[in-house]
Scaffold this motif. Structure first.
Motif, PDB file in Angstrom:
ATOM      1  N   LEU B 456       0.842  -1.201   0.000  1.00 19.06           N
ATOM      2  CA  LEU B 456       0.000   0.000   0.000  1.00 19.06           C
ATOM      3  C   LEU B 456       0.874   1.246   0.000  1.00 19.06           C
ATOM      4  CD1 LEU B 456      -2.735  -1.023   2.582  1.00 19.06           C
ATOM      5  CD2 LEU B 456      -2.997  -0.800   0.131  1.00 19.06           C
ATOM      6  N   GLU B 458       4.264   1.193  -0.862  1.00 17.30           N
ATOM      7  CA  GLU B 458       5.127   1.160  -2.043  1.00 17.30           C
ATOM      8  C   GLU B 458       4.396   1.697  -3.260  1.00 17.30           C
ATOM      9  OE1 GLU B 458       7.912  -2.665  -0.888  1.00 17.30           O
ATOM     10  OE2 GLU B 458       6.220  -2.926  -2.234  1.00 17.30           O
ATOM     11  N   CYS B 459       3.114   1.374  -3.333  1.00 18.24           N
ATOM     12  CA  CYS B 459       2.334   1.806  -4.480  1.00 18.24           C
ATOM     13  C   CYS B 459       2.293   3.328  -4.546  1.00 18.24           C
ATOM     14  CB  CYS B 459       0.928   1.230  -4.384  1.00 18.24           C
ATOM     15  SG  CYS B 459      -0.042   1.528  -5.842  1.00 18.24           S
ATOM     16  N   ALA B 460       2.175   3.965  -3.380  1.00 13.80           N
ATOM     17  CA  ALA B 460       2.156   5.427  -3.352  1.00 13.80           C
ATOM     18  C   ALA B 460       3.461   5.978  -3.909  1.00 13.80           C
ATOM     19  CB  ALA B 460       1.923   5.921  -1.925  1.00 13.80           C
ATOM     20  N   ARG B 461       4.569   5.354  -3.516  1.00 16.81           N
ATOM     21  CA  ARG B 461       5.871   5.828  -4.001  1.00 16.81           C
ATOM     22  C   ARG B 461       5.964   5.670  -5.515  1.00 16.81           C
ATOM     23  NH1 ARG B 461       9.420   6.292   0.253  1.00 16.81           N
ATOM     24  NH2 ARG B 461      10.679   7.574  -1.124  1.00 16.81           N
ATOM     25  N   VAL B 462       5.543   4.484  -6.016  1.00 19.13           N
ATOM     26  CA  VAL B 462       5.621   4.245  -7.449  1.00 19.13           C
ATOM     27  C   VAL B 462       4.716   5.224  -8.198  1.00 19.13           C
ATOM     28  CG1 VAL B 462       5.155   2.555  -9.252  1.00 19.13           C
ATOM     29  CG2 VAL B 462       6.270   1.840  -7.157  1.00 19.13           C
ATOM     30  N   CYS B 463       3.601   5.609  -7.565  1.00 19.12           N
ATOM     31  CA  CYS B 463       2.705   6.580  -8.198  1.00 19.12           C
ATOM     32  C   CYS B 463       3.314   7.978  -8.212  1.00 19.12           C
ATOM     33  CB  CYS B 463       1.357   6.633  -7.474  1.00 19.12           C
ATOM     34  SG  CYS B 463       0.265   5.297  -7.925  1.00 19.12           S
ATOM     35  N   GLY B 464       4.437   8.153  -7.573  1.00 18.51           N
ATOM     36  CA  GLY B 464       5.113   9.445  -7.658  1.00 18.51           C
ATOM     37  C   GLY B 464       5.128  10.244  -6.371  1.00 18.51           C
ATOM     38  N   ALA B 465       4.634   9.667  -5.263  1.00 17.08           N
ATOM     39  CA  ALA B 465       4.580  10.430  -4.020  1.00 17.08           C
ATOM     40  C   ALA B 465       5.917  10.358  -3.280  1.00 17.08           C
ATOM     41  CB  ALA B 465       3.479   9.879  -3.126  1.00 17.08           C
ATOM     42  N   GLN B 470       3.591  10.340   1.062  1.00 11.43           N
ATOM     43  CA  GLN B 470       3.080   8.995   1.291  1.00 11.43           C
ATOM     44  C   GLN B 470       2.641   8.831   2.742  1.00 11.43           C
ATOM     45  OE1 GLN B 470       6.203   6.103   1.790  1.00 11.43           O
ATOM     46  NE2 GLN B 470       4.796   5.441   3.366  1.00 11.43           N
ATOM     47  N   VAL B 474      -1.253   8.142   2.895  1.00 14.66           N
ATOM     48  CA  VAL B 474      -1.545   6.702   2.976  1.00 14.66           C
ATOM     49  C   VAL B 474      -1.288   6.151   4.376  1.00 14.66           C
ATOM     50  CG1 VAL B 474      -0.918   4.416   2.113  1.00 14.66           C
ATOM     51  CG2 VAL B 474      -1.106   6.340   0.533  1.00 14.66           C
TER      52      VAL B 474
END
Lengths: 363, 558
Positions: B456, B458-465, B470, B474
């Motif tokens: 949950l 990691e996804c934020a980071r990959v989305c650019g946050a 993050q 999140v």
């Protein structure tokens, strides 16, 4: 494969090494992915495929090698460069979907756009566009905590493509779905990827999925690449025992090369006194002690003289529905043979096994 | 890490500050325990083992401590085992409700329990003793100011702890292990003796040792019920030697550290047993064993189960209530004189009203400032891969291993000897509370951090946050239920804190629990009862809020 080979690769991995403490999960992996291509990393659990993917996403720190995305070096051990995940511009679909339970479907999909500070109207139109693509428009305002597995999957894909990334990484995205839904989603994902021309790296342990969905497949084992090529090549010309065994169903016939035969082929003396006509494999090998033979490429009954023809007896018949699997006794032991359900033979019946030399792959 | 990021700065600062808060008092304590010169000067002028050797000269304290702890442990494990067996293995009506009520004795605290049982069974004036004597007998039914009395009160409290541990081991037992014994032809009795008991034995044994270790370090009951009869256990002896003239901090420190050592050894033993003795039955999976049909016995078992709740919660609270509304506590109806005077006095008395206010302020401030800090620490320890997070976990968990009273002593000695003039102020109490509640808060938040799927974030980071984005969008929203629970638990713990407060409270920084004890020892039991009830009400309100929050969170998930 794409025809514009001249185009610069979108993803380029060179000599990648990733270590966890004392164990090396990835030991020197190199490959390049062209724009618009879908490449699959296939292998058993623990082979390093997910670690490779996560290193490209910036979620693992490698200990050696280079990673380039869109012609920009994002990791290089030599230059001591490691660009954080959020600045790499890739997108990712997680195995667990990673749908944020405290946000609505709309907010989940909008996240990447909001981070990029797009105007409100543009965010809304983009979110609606991608939700429409994955047929989730009517769920936009639902809280995401009570979606089904398949719906979460669609939201995860929508979120990954919403901010129009040019590289999307898929980490076993279908492994948590039941078999039927998985087959459906496989088709949809491939459709979407072709339509939007998204460069994709896809991780899976399901060989059937890998063959069906990919432009090219990379088979990995114990942190290394075993074979890299289009699905047909992986299936028809496995280069190693591991690939032949892991992808599809194959018989391994023991023996040794006994000389050259007709049409530039080889003769292979299998155990039990059978001599097989085999073709020289794509690797150019002319010596070896194992021949791999796909169980679907064996026919019952005589065919052209160029084929191998050996007598055997049906030992066991197992009806699978889409095919029948026979265990056949033959001089070199037992063979697994898969035939369509229309070719019904009784246990104990004598049969002639027939298969082409080019389907006997010397390993 | 290729560069020194914001995360690393935060990490370093937290590690240094928490390390200082935790280790500084302990270092002072260790040094002081070897001080055989003038106990008042620091650093010591003369070092030696004298303080430790003195412990064995007067062995009465040691035998008292062992006696009380042993009796209390046997009783507590007995209560816990019976309750666990009834509530997990038999088909009695209202099981679920009873299981939830079993948490209540824990929130009663040994202090409130001791006051209430003092009111009930104090010699001559105790309500039950009055009742006993009204039948014409001229001796007491039971004198609570005795080792047995102290053990009884502690056992009622720790019985809940034993219950939780034993019922966990009973629940984690795969019922098919017993079923297969039955299928193979063994009867109920044989199955119980040969299969069930050996399988739960490690759980019971480790609960026994754990409870015993807690008993060694417990203070409140021995304080309230032991001091009037001059019956000292090690914790009250430590407190006593800081009050003697001149205060013998060296001896107190040596006693405290010896107690700490004894508790560490027993706790280590308890862990060892859990690790070695747990057969494969303990899979971490909770089973709901099929409850045994006990026929008419179920009414008896139900009475026993309710009996524990009655004796541990309802009877003490009832006694305190009855007492607090009377001028002179009595159960003889014709002599009862009801009044609100005790509550008026409690709220009006010069030093008492501020004590309530101070405790409220401390609870709110410590929880409000502590929770964000502990939230970040929990995230660093259990989520990040930063170097040093293991050290941080160890440091932050140290206060959980040190008996509260001993830690209080260390804090007292450390902060007296520091040139920052905060001794005797609320500031010091606040810092001390934060230090000792660090493990409680961390454990609560960690439970939620570990439940949040890593992807949950990691996804934020990959989305650019970025990391901070993050955390804000999140991590923190997902942590909210854990943070709220930690806030309330720290608030509750602050409001009822005794062991550290008795040492650090000054004339202008009074807090509730020590004030109640002082009132008990120096003025009327009716007034103390009123104060104890007011504190209990505060705690129960916070507990009620906590349960409601927990329920709304679990409701939203379904």
């Amino acid at each position: 494969m794409k025809s514009d080979q001249a185009a610069q690769p979108r993803i380029e991995v060179r000599d990648l090494v990733v270590k966890y403490g004392d164990t090396t999960a990835v030991q020197g992996v190199s490959f390049a992915i062209a724009p618009g291509e879908l490449v699959t990393l296939l292998g058993p659990s623990g082979c390093g495929k997910t670690t490779t993917l996560r290193a490209i996403a910036g979620l693992e720190t490698p200990s050696g090698g280079t990673i380039r995305l869109n012609n920009q070096t994002v990791y290089s051990s030599a230059e001591r460069r490691n660009i954080p995940s959020e600045k790499r511009g890739v997108s990712m679909v997680f195995q667990s979907y990673a749908i944020w339970p405290h946000m609505t479907v709309f907010e989940n999909v909008a996240y990447g756009l909001r981070v990029r500070k797009l105007p409100q109207a543009e965010i809304a139109s983009n979110v609606n566009r991608v939700l429409d693509m994955v047929q989730m428009t009517q769920y936009a305002d639902r809280p995401s905590s009570n979606l089904s597995g398949g719906q979460q999957q669609r939201v995860a894909v929508a979120r990954a493509i919403a901010f129009s990334p040019n590289v999307v990484l898929f980490d076993e995205p279908l492994s948590n779905l039941d078999a039927k839904l998985r087959a459906e989603m496989r088709v949809e994902l491939r459709e979407l990827q072709r339509r939007l021309d998204i460069t994709s790296l896809y991780v899976t342990h399901d060989q059937e999925e890998a063959l069906a969905i990919s432009d090219r497949v990379i088979v990995m084992n114990a942190g290394r690449i075993e074979q890299l090529g289009p699905p047909e090549a992986i299936y028809n010309q496995p280069v190693s025992h591991f690939v032949a065994d892991f992808v599809g169903s194959a018989n391994m016939i023991k023996g040794k090369v006994a000389g050259t035969g007709a049409n530039g082929g080889l003769l292979f003396a299998a155990e039990g006194g059978v001599t097989l006509k085999i073709a020289v494999p794509a690797t150019g090998k002319t010596a070896g002690e194992t021949v791999a033979l796909r169980s679907s490429y064996i026919h019952f009954g005589q065919s052209s003289g160029a084929h191998n023809a050996v007598n055997g007896t049906i030992h066991r018949r197992m009806f699978h529905g889409d095919f029948i699997q026979y265990v056949v006794d033959w001089p070199a032991g037992q063979l697994i043979v898969r035939r369509p359900p229309t070719e019904l033979f009784d246990e104990g019946a004598p049969v002639t096994l027939s298969f082409a030399p080019e389907h006997c792959v010397l390993l | 890490m290729l560069k020194f990021s914001a995360q690393s700065w935060i990490m370093t600062i937290l590690l240094v500050v928490c390390g200082a808060l935790v280790l500084y008092p302990l270092v002072y304590l260790v040094i002081e325990s070897f001080n055989i010169g003038d106990a008042q000067t620091f650093p010591p002028e003369e070092y030696g083992l004298g303080n430790y050797l003195e412990l064995f000269e007067d062995s009465r304290v040691i035998t008292n401590t062992l006696l009380v702890a042993s009796i209390a442990t046997v009783l507590a494990v007995l209560f816990g085992f019976i309750q666990a067996w009834i509530l997990t293995r038999t088909a009695i009506p209202g099981r679920e409700k009873l299981e939830r009520l079993m948490e209540l004795p824990y929130y009663m605290t040994p202090l409130i329990g001791a006051l209430a049982w003092g009111v009930l069974l104090g010699p001559k004036t105790g309500l039950l003793n009055q009742l006993w004597r009204s039948t014409g007998l001229d001796f007491d039914f039971f004198n609570i100011y005795s080792p047995w009395g102290i053990a009884w009160v502690m056992a009622l409290f720790e019985g809940t702890v034993a219950f939780v541990m034993i019922s966990a081991s009973m629940k984690s037992m795969d019922p098919s292990l017993e079923e297969s014994s039955r299928v193979l032809g063994a009867g109920k009795m044989r199955t119980t003796l040969k299969i069930t008991l050996p399988l739960v034995a490690p759980g019971v044994l480790s609960a026994t040792i754990f409870v015993f270790s807690e008993m060694l370090g417990s203070f409140a009951a021995a304080f309230v019920l032991g001091i009037p009869g001059r019956y000292y256990v090690v914790t009250t002896a430590i407190w006593q030697s800081t009050l003697s003239f001149p205060p013998d901090y060296g001896r107190a420190a040596a006693m405290g550290l010896s107690l700490f050592g004894a508790m560490l050894i027993t706790l280590g033993l308890s862990r060892l047993i859990i690790r070695k003795g747990s057969y494969t039955t303990i899979t971490g999976k909770a089973f709901r064993p099929r409850p045994m049909d006990v026929g008419w016995l179920k009414y008896l078992l139900m009475a026993i189960a309710w009996g524990y709740i009655f004796v541990a919660v309802l009877l003490p609270l009832g006694a305190l209530t009855l007492t607090s509304f009377q001028q002179f506590a009595t159960v003889i109806v014709s002599q009862m004189q009801f009044t609100l005077a005790n509550y008026e006095t409690a709220l009006a008395m010069g030093s008492l009203a501020p004590a309530f206010a101070n405790s409220m302020i401390l609870g709110v401030v410590v929880a409000t400032f502590g929770v964000p800090i502990l939230g970040i620490m929990a995230w660093i320890i259990f989520r990040s891969r930063m170097p040093g997070r293991g050290v941080m976990e160890y440091v932050a968990m140290v206060p959980a291993a040190v008996p509260r009273l001993v830690f209080g002593l260390g804090l007292l000695w450390a902060w007296i000897n520091i040139p920052i003039p905060i001794y005797g102020t609320l500031w010091l109490l606040g810092i001390a509370y934060f230090t000792v509640f660090m493990p409680l808060g961390l454990r609560t938040i960690a439970g939620v951090v570990l439940q949040i799927d890593k992807s949950l974030e990691e996804c934020a980071r990959v989305c650019g946050a970025s990391w901070s984005h993050q955390m804000r969008t999140v991590t923190l929203p997902l942590l909210k239920p854990g943070l709220v629970a930690a806030w309330l638990l720290i608030f509750i713990a602050s409001v009822r804190e005794l062991g550290v407060s008795v040492f650090l409270m000054g004339p202008h920084s009074k807090v509730i629990a020590p004030s109640i004890v002082n009132s008990w020892l120096s003025s009327s039991s009716e007034l103390s009862a009123a104060m104890a009830l007011m504190q209990t009400v505060m705690v129960f309100i916070a507990v009620a809020i906590m349960f409601r929050v927990a329920r709304s969170v679990s409701g939203a998930k379904q």
